[in-house]
Design an enzyme around this catalytic site. Structure first.
Site, PDB file in Angstrom:
ATOM      1  CB  CYS A  79      -0.921  -0.025   1.222  1.00 48.42           C
ATOM      2  SG  CYS A  79      -1.813   1.506   1.513  1.00 48.42           S
ATOM      3  CB  CYS A  82       0.295   2.009   4.040  1.00 47.51           C
ATOM      4  SG  CYS A  82      -1.396   1.375   3.882  1.00 47.51           S
TER       5      CYS A  82
END
Length: 325
Positions: A79, A82
Site C-alpha cells: 500500500c 500507507c
C-alpha cells in the site's frame, strides 16, 4: 473480539448512555490493579509504537486502552499511501509523548482483525479508548487534520474516561523492557463520580443525579459530572413514560412544550438525535415567553448528553440561533 461503539459522536440509546461510565469504571479498576502490582515505571519512546497481531490484540490493544488511547494503523507492504501515513503517525506518537500509543496492524497477516473492524480499504486508522473502538479516518489525510483528530481523541479519553496517558522516559533505550503505565493519582471527586456511575448502572437515576450535583456544587466545570448529570436526568425522565401515549400527545399538540419535550427525550434515547433537536427547535419557534425558554433550556440539556463537538449539536445550535434571533 468485535469492536464496539464505533462512534465518537456521543451517547444516544439506553445501552450507550451507560457505556462511557462502565468503560471508565473498568479503566479505573485496571489502573488500580496495575498500581497494586507495583506498575509505576515510565516507558521508552520506542514503546509508543508497537506491532500488533491477532494473538496479542487483547493484551496489546484492549487492555492497554484502559490506561492510554491506542491508535490503530491498518497497513500493508504493498500500500503506497500507507508508506506515507505510517511514518507520520509514528513521528506524532513520539511527539505526543505518551498521550496515545500507536499500534500497527499488517492486514495481510491479520485478515480477521481487518474483517472485524469492517475495513474496506487501507490505510485505515481506528482508536480504542477504554475498550471501545472508534473510527478515526481512512486514507492518507493531511497532517493538520490528523493532529486535530488526535487532539479530539485525547480530549475524549481525558474527559470521559480519565485517561491522561503514560509517562515516557526520554533517557530509556529503545531496546529496554517496557515499563508499566504510570500510576494515575486519584482525583478529588473520583469516589463521588464512581458512586454516581454505580447508581446509574443500577437504574437509580435520582441517586445518580444527587451524586453528580454534589460534584458540580464544588466543581461547576467538571465535564464528567455535567455529562453524567445530563444522562441521568434524561433517563429519569423517560423511565416512566408510555411511548405510545407520548407520541400521540405530541402529534395532537405540535406546539405544546411539555408534549414535545417528552417526545424529544424519547427521540434521543432511541437514537434519533436530529429528530429530537429538530422537534425542539421547531417548538421554540412556535412559542414565546416562559414556554419558549423552558424548551430552549431542555434543548441545551440534550446538547450536553451528546457533546458540544458533535456536528449534530453544532447544526442544532445554529438552527436555534436562527429562531431566537
Amino acid at each position: 473480539m468485535q469492536p464496539r461503539n464505533m462512534s465518537m459522536s456521543g451517547v444516544v440509546d439506553l445501552a450507550a448512555v451507560k457505556a462511557a461510565g462502565d468503560a471508565k469504571a473498568k479503566a479505573e479498576q485496571a489502573r488500580a490493579e496495575s498500581a497494586r502490582q507495583g506498575g509505576s515505571g515510565a516507558v521508552a519512546p520506542a514503546s509508543l509504537v508497537i506491532d500488533v497481531d491477532e494473538a496479542g490484540f487483547e493484551t496489546d490493544v484492549l487492555q492497554r486502552s484502559t490506561e492510554v488511547p491506542v491508535v490503530i494503523d491498518f497497513w500493508a507492504e504493498w500500500c503506497e499511501p500507507c508508506k506515507q501515513l505510517g511514518p507520520l503517525l509514528e513521528r506524532l506518537a513520539v511527539e505526543y509523548n505518551g498521550r496515545f500509543v500507536l499500534a500497527k496492524v499488517d492486514v495481510d497477516a491479520n485478515q480477521m482483525l481487518m474483517q472485524q473492524f469492517g475495513i474496506q480499504g487501507i490505510p485505515a486508522v481506528f482508536a480504542v479508548v477504554a475498550g471501545q473502538a472508534l473510527p478515526l479516518f481512512q486514507g492518507a489525510a493531511p497532517e493538520s487534520q490528523i493532529r486535530q483528530t488526535l487532539d479530539q481523541l485525547i480530549q475524549v479519553g481525558e474527559e470521559r474516561f480519565g485517561l491522561t496517558g503514560i509517562a515516557v522516559d526520554p533517557d530509556a533505550g529503545a531496546g529496554g523492557e517496557d515499563g508499566a503505565p504510570a500510576e494515575v493519582p486519584a482525583g478529588p471527586y473520583d469516589a463521588q463520580l464512581e458512586a454516581a456511575a454505580q447508581a446509574l448502572d443500577a437504574n437509580d437515576f435520582d441517586g445518580a443525579v444527587r451524586a453528580y450535583r454534589s460534584v458540580l456544587a464544588d466543581d461547576p466545570a467538571n465535564t464528567e459530572a455535567k455529562l453524567g448529570l445530563a444522562q441521568a436526568e434524561l433517563l429519569g425522565r423517560v423511565a416512566g413514560l408510555d411511548p405510545q401515549q407520548v407520541r400521540k400527545d405530541a402529534a395532537e399538540s405540535p406546539a405544546e412544550p411539555a408534549a414535545q419535550m417528552a417526545a424529544a427525550d424519547l427521540d434521543l434515547v432511541g437514537g434519533h438525535v436530529e429528530d429530537a433537536f429538530g422537534r425542539l427547535v421547531e417548538t421554540v419557534r412556535r412559542n414565546f415567553g416562559d414556554d419558549r425558554d423552558a424548551v430552549r433550556v431542555r434543548l441545551l440539556e440534550l446538547f450536553e448528553v451528546i457533546g458540544p463537538d458533535d456536528p449534530r449539536v453544532v447544526a442544532a445550535r445554529t438552527a436555534l440561533a436562527r429562531v431566537l434571533f
